[in-house]
Motif scaffolding. Structure first.
Motif, PDB file in Angstrom:
ATOM      1  N   GLY A 130       0.371  -1.224  -0.209  1.00 47.22           N
ATOM      2  CA  GLY A 130      -0.213  -0.071   0.203  1.00 47.22           C
ATOM      3  C   GLY A 130       0.504   1.417  -0.029  1.00 47.22           C
ATOM      4  N   GLY A 131       0.269   2.366   0.273  1.00 50.18           N
ATOM      5  CA  GLY A 131       0.876   3.445   0.330  1.00 50.18           C
ATOM      6  C   GLY A 131       0.952   3.981   1.203  1.00 50.18           C
ATOM      7  N   VAL A 132       2.083   4.929   0.793  1.00 53.24           N
ATOM      8  CA  VAL A 132       2.653   6.178   2.234  1.00 53.24           C
ATOM      9  C   VAL A 132       2.428   7.393   2.669  1.00 53.24           C
ATOM     10  N   LEU A 133       2.218   7.693   2.740  1.00 56.42           N
ATOM     11  CA  LEU A 133       1.240   9.036   3.068  1.00 56.42           C
ATOM     12  C   LEU A 133       2.664   9.682   4.286  1.00 56.42           C
ATOM     13  N   PHE A 134       3.356  11.020   2.908  1.00 55.64           N
ATOM     14  CA  PHE A 134       4.784  11.676   3.601  1.00 55.64           C
ATOM     15  C   PHE A 134       4.092  12.668   4.575  1.00 55.64           C
ATOM     16  N   VAL A 135       4.189  13.541   5.115  1.00 54.98           N
ATOM     17  CA  VAL A 135       3.720  14.612   6.179  1.00 54.98           C
ATOM     18  C   VAL A 135       4.594  15.606   6.275  1.00 54.98           C
ATOM     19  N   CYS A 136       4.527  16.343   6.297  1.00 56.79           N
ATOM     20  CA  CYS A 136       5.713  17.887   5.492  1.00 56.79           C
ATOM     21  C   CYS A 136       5.285  19.288   6.847  1.00 56.79           C
ATOM     22  N   ASN A 137       6.319  19.663   6.955  1.00 57.70           N
ATOM     23  CA  ASN A 137       5.351  21.338   7.552  1.00 57.70           C
ATOM     24  C   ASN A 137       5.443  21.470   6.254  1.00 57.70           C
ATOM     25  N   HIS A 138       4.746  22.691   6.625  1.00 53.94           N
ATOM     26  CA  HIS A 138       4.518  23.419   4.866  1.00 53.94           C
ATOM     27  C   HIS A 138       5.093  24.923   5.275  1.00 53.94           C
ATOM     28  N   ARG A 139       6.002  25.278   4.026  1.00 55.05           N
ATOM     29  CA  ARG A 139       6.803  26.293   3.631  1.00 55.05           C
ATOM     30  C   ARG A 139       6.051  27.240   2.884  1.00 55.05           C
ATOM     31  N   THR A 140       5.900  26.624   1.557  1.00 61.31           N
ATOM     32  CA  THR A 140       5.446  27.042   0.365  1.00 61.31           C
ATOM     33  C   THR A 140       4.367  26.361  -0.257  1.00 61.31           C
ATOM     34  N   MET A 141       3.900  26.499  -1.175  1.00 63.97           N
ATOM     35  CA  MET A 141       2.528  26.652  -1.933  1.00 63.97           C
ATOM     36  C   MET A 141       2.818  25.423  -2.444  1.00 63.97           C
ATOM     37  N   ILE A 142       4.554  25.462  -2.887  1.00 64.55           N
ATOM     38  CA  ILE A 142       5.079  24.501  -3.759  1.00 64.55           C
ATOM     39  C   ILE A 142       5.746  23.081  -3.240  1.00 64.55           C
ATOM     40  N   ASP A 143       5.582  23.179  -2.433  1.00 66.75           N
ATOM     41  CA  ASP A 143       6.295  22.353  -1.035  1.00 66.75           C
ATOM     42  C   ASP A 143       5.616  20.887  -1.690  1.00 66.75           C
ATOM     43  N   PRO A 144       4.084  19.971  -1.670  1.00 64.61           N
ATOM     44  CA  PRO A 144       4.018  19.054  -2.354  1.00 64.61           C
ATOM     45  C   PRO A 144       5.071  18.481  -3.975  1.00 64.61           C
ATOM     46  N   LEU A 145       5.206  20.037  -4.852  1.00 63.30           N
ATOM     47  CA  LEU A 145       5.795  19.622  -5.732  1.00 63.30           C
ATOM     48  C   LEU A 145       7.230  19.524  -5.843  1.00 63.30           C
ATOM     49  N   VAL A 146       7.791  20.132  -4.814  1.00 62.45           N
ATOM     50  CA  VAL A 146       9.308  20.063  -4.649  1.00 62.45           C
ATOM     51  C   VAL A 146       9.432  18.288  -4.149  1.00 62.45           C
ATOM     52  N   ILE A 147       8.427  18.018  -3.205  1.00 63.73           N
ATOM     53  CA  ILE A 147       9.187  16.236  -2.653  1.00 63.73           C
ATOM     54  C   ILE A 147       8.883  15.203  -4.320  1.00 63.73           C
ATOM     55  N   SER A 148       7.954  16.180  -4.629  1.00 62.52           N
ATOM     56  CA  SER A 148       7.146  15.185  -5.835  1.00 62.52           C
ATOM     57  C   SER A 148       8.821  15.577  -6.828  1.00 62.52           C
ATOM     58  N   TYR A 149       9.252  16.115  -7.006  1.00 60.65           N
ATOM     59  CA  TYR A 149      11.014  16.134  -7.537  1.00 60.65           C
ATOM     60  C   TYR A 149      11.718  15.726  -6.522  1.00 60.65           C
ATOM     61  N   ALA A 150      11.255  15.923  -5.623  1.00 62.38           N
ATOM     62  CA  ALA A 150      13.028  14.775  -4.470  1.00 62.38           C
ATOM     63  C   ALA A 150      12.284  13.543  -5.059  1.00 62.38           C
ATOM     64  N   LEU A 151      11.571  12.858  -4.774  1.00 64.83           N
ATOM     65  CA  LEU A 151      11.144  11.931  -4.963  1.00 64.83           C
ATOM     66  C   LEU A 151      12.025  11.028  -6.754  1.00 64.83           C
ATOM     67  N   GLY A 152      11.733  12.119  -7.724  1.00 62.97           N
ATOM     68  CA  GLY A 152      12.549  11.992  -8.972  1.00 62.97           C
ATOM     69  C   GLY A 152      11.219  11.151  -9.895  1.00 62.97           C
ATOM     70  N   LEU A 153      11.880   9.873 -10.617  1.00 60.09           N
ATOM     71  CA  LEU A 153      11.033   9.601 -11.119  1.00 60.09           C
ATOM     72  C   LEU A 153       9.994   8.737 -10.376  1.00 60.09           C
ATOM     73  N   MET A 154      10.357   8.131  -9.578  1.00 56.49           N
ATOM     74  CA  MET A 154       9.592   7.226  -8.914  1.00 56.49           C
ATOM     75  C   MET A 154       8.018   7.968  -8.658  1.00 56.49           C
ATOM     76  N   MET A 155       8.259   9.205  -9.165  1.00 63.64           N
ATOM     77  CA  MET A 155       6.524   9.009  -8.589  1.00 63.64           C
ATOM     78  C   MET A 155       5.518   8.949  -9.359  1.00 63.64           C
ATOM     79  N   LYS A 156       5.584   8.255  -9.739  1.00 67.03           N
ATOM     80  CA  LYS A 156       4.525   7.900 -11.441  1.00 67.03           C
ATOM     81  C   LYS A 156       4.306   6.597 -10.458  1.00 67.03           C
ATOM     82  N   GLN A 157       5.561   5.978 -10.535  1.00 71.55           N
ATOM     83  CA  GLN A 157       4.497   3.830  -9.339  1.00 71.55           C
ATOM     84  C   GLN A 157       4.420   4.405  -8.311  1.00 71.55           C
ATOM     85  N   GLU A 158       5.264   5.747  -7.348  1.00 76.15           N
ATOM     86  CA  GLU A 158       4.774   5.493  -6.624  1.00 76.15           C
ATOM     87  C   GLU A 158       2.653   6.153  -5.989  1.00 76.15           C
TER      88      GLU A 158
END
Length: 212
Positions: A63-91
């Motif tokens: 099953g899936g994982v819940l990534f829980v982050c603090n909130h610094r800017t509106m693009i936080d989830p996008l940057v985390i997606s970038y950090a996960l790299g090409l894994m993101m679609k599969q994840e």
């Protein structure tokens, strides 16, 4: 943010037209270029993303994982997606999700009170510490949300730091009888300690009351 000294005010005024051009380039680049090219575009536009830690791989169909982050800017989830790299679609196909339980952006070195709802969703919780450093511009209060991205990307430099921490042990989740509030407070403290920020019991509403 820079202190409003005469020298800083003059610098900001002189930078403003160049900042608008830079913001347009950065925003268009995020939409136009393919995922594999975005890291190079980011670095050429004086943005830097530093990734620490690594998400633990899943075992089979767990099953899936819940990534829980603090909130610094509106693009936080996008940057985390970038950090996960090409894994993101599969994840994402396995049900992963990024949430910001603070419910509001906090620029100051504080972590606002977390909503406890995320703790009831799953026992597979991975805290992600997010920090963002920028020079001149933040979002104007009570403004159109679209202005937020423009002002954020107008900064001469942007430095994002993403730290993936260890998944919470089962005994620290609701599955072991902990209340959602205890789990949320625990994750809040972990992220605050990692970032060197201060925990606060102020929520979204209290933050806006203090600012207005």
């Amino acid at each position: 943010m820079k202190r409003p000294t005469p020298a800083n005010a003059l610098t900001i005024l002189l930078w403003f037209p160049f900042g608008i051009i830079l913001a347009v380039i950065r925003i268009l680049g995020a939409f136009i270029f393919p995922m594999w090219l975005i890291p190079y575009v980011i670095s050429l536009s004086f943005c830097r993303v530093t990734v620490k830690g690594k998400p633990q791989p899943k075992a089979g169909n767990s099953g899936g994982v819940l990534f829980v982050c603090n909130h610094r800017t509106m693009i936080d989830p996008l940057v985390i997606s970038y950090a996960l790299g090409l894994m993101m679609k599969q994840e994402l196909s396995k049900g992963d999700l990024v949430v910001c339980p603070e419910g509001s952006i906090c620029y100051q070195p504080f972590v606002l009170r977390f909503s406890a709802m995320f703790a009831e969703l799953t026992d597979r919780i991975v805290p992600v510490a997010v920090n963002c450093r920028f020079g001149f511009f933040q979002r104007p209060l009570r403004s159109w949300n679209g202005l937020y991205l423009i002002f954020l990307f107008m900064n001469p430099t942007l430095e994002y730091e993403i730290t993936f921490l260890d998944q919470l042990p089962l005994e620290a989740t609701c599955s072991s009888g902990n209340s959602p509030y205890d789990v949320a407070n625990h994750v809040q403290r972990i992220l605050a300690d990692t970032l060197g920020f201060e925990c606060t019991q102020l929520g979204r509403k209290a933050k806006y009351n203090a600012l207005t």
